[in-house]
Design a protein around this motif. Sequence first.
Motif, PDB file in Angstrom:
ATOM      1  N   UNK A   1     -17.966   8.429  -1.689  1.00 26.72           N
ATOM      2  CA  UNK A   1     -17.098   8.027  -2.793  1.00 26.72           C
ATOM      3  C   UNK A   1     -16.761   9.219  -3.678  1.00 26.72           C
ATOM      4  N   UNK A   2     -17.779  10.014  -3.991  1.00 24.73           N
ATOM      5  CA  UNK A   2     -17.554  11.203  -4.814  1.00 24.73           C
ATOM      6  C   UNK A   2     -16.594  12.153  -4.111  1.00 24.73           C
ATOM      7  N   UNK A   3     -16.814  12.372  -2.814  1.00 18.70           N
ATOM      8  CA  UNK A   3     -15.964  13.282  -2.052  1.00 18.70           C
ATOM      9  C   UNK A   3     -14.530  12.765  -1.954  1.00 18.70           C
ATOM     10  N   UNK A   4     -14.372  11.457  -1.862  1.00 18.90           N
ATOM     11  CA  UNK A   4     -13.026  10.881  -1.789  1.00 18.90           C
ATOM     12  C   UNK A   4     -12.248  11.171  -3.066  1.00 18.90           C
ATOM     13  N   UNK A   5     -12.915  11.102  -4.207  1.00 17.23           N
ATOM     14  CA  UNK A   5     -12.250  11.412  -5.462  1.00 17.23           C
ATOM     15  C   UNK A   5     -11.842  12.870  -5.548  1.00 17.23           C
ATOM     16  N   UNK A   6     -12.705  13.763  -5.084  1.00 13.90           N
ATOM     17  CA  UNK A   6     -12.373  15.186  -5.077  1.00 13.90           C
ATOM     18  C   UNK A   6     -11.210  15.450  -4.135  1.00 13.90           C
ATOM     19  N   UNK A   7     -11.216  14.781  -2.985  1.00 19.44           N
ATOM     20  CA  UNK A   7     -10.128  14.969  -2.017  1.00 19.44           C
ATOM     21  C   UNK A   7      -8.790  14.534  -2.605  1.00 19.44           C
TER      22      UNK A   7
END
Length: 468
Positions: A236-242
């Motif tokens: 989830x965190x990585x999706x936001x950064x992406x």
Amino acid sequence: MGTAITDCGRTTPTPCAPLDDPAAPAVTTHRPAAPFDAAVRAAVGQGLLSESHPVAGFVDSDGVRASVATLRAAFAHSPGVLHTFAAKASSLIPVLRLLADCGMGCEVASPGELRLAVEAGFAPGTIVLDSPAKTREEIRLALALGVAVNADSIDELRRIDALRNRDSAAVLGLRVNPQVGGGAIGPMSTATETSKFGVALRDPGAREAVVRAFEARPWLTRLHAHVGSQGCPLELIAAGVAQTYELAEEINERLGVRQVTSLDIGGGLPVNFTDDAVHPTYAAYVAALTTAAPGLFSGRYTLVTEFGRSLLAKNGFIGARVEYTKDAGGRRIALTHAGAQTATRTVFMPDSWPLRIGAFAADGSPKRGPGLAQDIAGPCCFAGDVVAHARELPELAEGDFVVLYDTGAYYFSTPWAYNSLPRPAVYGFRSTAPEGEVTFTTVREAQTMDAIAAESGLAHADALTGLG
């Protein structure tokens, strides 16, 4: 302080798994609970924990340095990264100065935190101001100092338009909400559909408004996003950064120039409170980011991180004296001096913020014996002031001590003044092996009764009666 006592030896740190291995298992990088045994015994031996000093916080300075080194190693392959520490996670100037000495920057979210960061010695160019409610004066000061500012809204950008001096060295950015959803703890999830933070990217017209905002402001060069921390999975965190990375690419393509040159990807890794293992690791976080946004580490953008809890939690503990024990309804209760005033989140959200408890005898040595289900309660005057329910521990008695592990972030650094309970003293410590010498230093003195009275308006005691 600086006095020392020789005690039990400290174990050699467990080697980390290779940091470039995304499949690396959870590891104990520095600090199983056992090394803190020596610190507890030494603290009792030196009177830092006693009948007259019944509660205190402790920070492992070597552990902090090791955590920072692990973070840096995980990002070592990426050029141009500024790692900042979220000041709210430990708003203590000596802790902040230690982190500055480790080469960290500082993320602040209030005028008070900005003052602490400056006093701790962070260079202005390594400080980042994030807040959803910045006043004009707060923005004006940050711009004058050259502190980076992430605007939280389009309206705030308009405020900066009026206040900005062309000669300011401050890097200016805009926070966006990628609206990728929440984790297991709602209050810790900052990228939900209705989060108060940032510009909600998926709202009608919002994405276009962000592009236009950059187009109108050539000095706006940074994008910022933060998905959340505890309870948020790496994916989830990585999706936001992406999502933020893709928006930066879109803005630069639309404008025909590389105006967005840096990405503030936030921080907020969750912490494992169930045992000594450190997971998720920074290496796993970097691997998740690489999968979600392969171009993130290409060097096209400088990066800013904002870690707090994950750097400090396992490097500190609270020690508290058992004042009384009693039985109620067939349950043993140990009344201690560590409750909601130092473990606020755990008391009010015990399922989301559970803590491990250690039991120690009156001399500071670990207690032995069969487990007994006991509630570990605090000193606050409300029934819910319990930090652990029915916890199986060796039987506690008056004069024993309990230790609340994994409390190096947030807990003792930002106490709650309920019942006018004093802020506890905080000590830093180092342990050396094989000698086992434990050296303490004062980070913050315990609050005095005079200070409590002064904060409660003593100088204006007759103010209301004097109104007639």
